[in-house]
Design a protein around this motif. Structure first.
Motif: not given
Length: 491
Positions: A182-184, A189-192, A436-439, A448-451
């Motif tokens: 999730r962090i990378p 700017g990816n989905i994880g 889940l990380s969303m860009p 980019p910062l994931g939420i």
């Protein structure tokens, strides 16, 4: 060399779309592999995300057993150099100590990936043994963020994140022991997705509950690629120590429907750790966006002892990792880690953890239980909790306080530095819940910062459903439709 498609055409298609083109006879798996290899050649001198490409399976995608009739139809796929092994291939785990380490067999999950039709074409970078937050040791490699190469990709799924973000492949393997999918994903700017416990097998490796704080998975650019990966690769090996579960319907079907009205809690504080004002404001903005989609949004967080939870997580890492090092040393007949081949913080972690007592582990597991039940109680009232992926902006390359090449003499202080930035991800590993990380946001530097969305155990499908609803609302344009500066489509 003539490629089967333009770089714009390549970058616009996800893995599911490329597999469909193979099934229609428009392109062959070998042509896809050749294009992915050309993508590595185009960008990797600036990013340093790929350790090795396997020329034999690029030329002949079926050579290692990829099922070209599987759902991914020979799609080129990069493997993080940690976790599942590939028979006959090197796995060096970001470490000078592991140079030349060649796997004798595929692990169970590797077989599932091949059966799904993924063509495993190479290895991507990771920090030594996946321990720290950036693949950054100048003696091994320094992986850089494609959005701005002055910054790190974070980690530990560093190279996979960089290659997906830069458009080289639509989907790549990743692992997550405290946020390493999730962090990378969040800073590139990816989905994880970190799945729930009981989805992906790590057989033949340790399968007790503390071994399973680390989860397998992928980085992708579309929700359906992640859904397809989970559908195809989930399931336990024969004789697993713990139960594995299956969703009532394939996620590829579930994500076609919007979820009902969800109760979504926001939190930018996790115990002692708080996001910067800018990052907190970005979370609030995303909360308003979700209200616009018809969801109920409020502010709340699980009523748990955060200090005890982080202390237990730290004990788990230190004691698990010390045993990993012990096993490596025993295989080579060594008494202690060689200082010229293993990074200093990893040696200190080994020293701190090798004599962990059963009592300490039992106390740690008791905290795992109370923390997990605290989250469970919270999810009786709320469907999802939303946090930022990081509390602080992405570090610049060379910020050694997060690295295992740090000269910090205190292991606990070193972990404290990690938690200050990466507070929001590790407790889901402890509890075995999906996250889940969303860009959806940017940090102070415009990167980019994931939420992150977290849900109760086995509600992985709900997270993917929400992400698919968001993706449709955005017209498919994650990251506001922007691409990083280092990208296969850039000149």
């Amino acid at each position: 060399m003539t490629l089967p498609m333009s770089w714009d055409e390549w970058a616009q298609q996800d893995g599911v779309a490329l597999a469909e083109r193979v099934r229609k006879g428009e392109v062959t798996p070998a042509e896809l592999a050749r294009q992915a290899a050309a993508g590595v050649a185009k960008v990797d001198s600036r990013l340093s995300g790929v350790v090795e490409l396997f020329e034999d399976v690029i030329a002949d995608p079926a050579k290692d057993g990829a099922n070209l009739a599987g759902p991914f139809a020979g799609l080129p796929f990069l493997m993080k150099d940690l976790g599942p092994t590939m028979k006959g291939r090197l796995q060096e785990q970001g470490s000078l100590f592991m140079r030349g380490n060649r796997a004798a067999a595929d692990t169970f999950l590797t077989g599932k990936m091949r059966q799904a039709g993924l063509n495993l074409i190479g290895r991507t970078t990771t920090p030594e043994f996946g321990v720290c937050s950036s693949a950054e040791n100048p003696a091994v490699y320094v992986t850089r963020n494609p959005w701005n190469t002055d910054y790190t990709t974070c980690g530990s799924s560093a190279g996979s994140a960089a290659m997906v973000a830069a458009g080289v492949v639509p989907i790549a393997h990743a692992t997550d022991g405290g946020g390493s999918i999730r962090i990378p994903a969040g800073v590139n700017g990816n989905i994880g997705l970190k799945v729930s416990r009981g989805v992906f097998s790590i057989a033949p490796h340790l399968s007790d509950l503390t071994g399973l704080v680390s989860i397998q998975g992928c980085q992708s650019r579309t929700v359906r690629d992640t859904a397809a990966f989970v559908d195809a690769c989930r399931g336990g090996a024969p004789g697993e120590f713990m139960p594995y579960w299956t969703a009532p319907e394939p996620y590829m079907e579930l994500i076609k429907r919007d979820p009902g009205k969800l109760r979504i809690a926001l939190s930018h504080q996790w115990g002692d750790y708080t996001a910067t004002p800018h990052i907190a404001a970005e979370l609030e903005r995303v909360g308003r966006f979700l209200e616009g989609l018809g969801h109920h949004v409020g502010h709340a967080q699980p009523a748990i002892d955060y200090r005890a939870a982080f202390a237990a997580q730290t004990t788990c890492y230190i004691s698990n990792f010390a045993q990993v090092i012990n096993n490596m040393l025993a295989a080579r007949g060594l008494e202690r880690p060689p200082a010229d081949l293993i990074e200093p913080v990893n040696i200190r972690i080994w020293e701190a953890g090798r004599n962990t007592s059963f009592t300490e582990r039992a106390q740690m597991q008791a905290v795992f239980n109370t923390t997990s039940r605290g989250f469970g109680t919270f999810f009786e009232e709320w469907d999802i909790i939303l946090t930022p992926i990081t509390a602080l902006p992405t570090p610049k390359v060379g910020t050694t306080e997060y690295l295992t090449i740090s000269d910090n003499p205190s292991v606990l202080d070193w972990f404290g530095n990690l938690w200050r930035n990466f507070a929001f991800t590790p407790l889901s590993n402890l509890c075995g819940i999906p996250a889940l990380s969303m860009p959806l946001a940017t940090n102070e530097h415009g990167l980019p910062l994931g939420i992150q969305a977290q849900a109760k155990q086995a509600n992985d499908g709900l997270l993917l459903q929400l992400a698919a609803q968001i993706e449709r609302a955005l017209g498919g344009k994650w990251n506001d439709g922007k691409r990083p500066g280092v990208h296969v489509t850039a000149v």
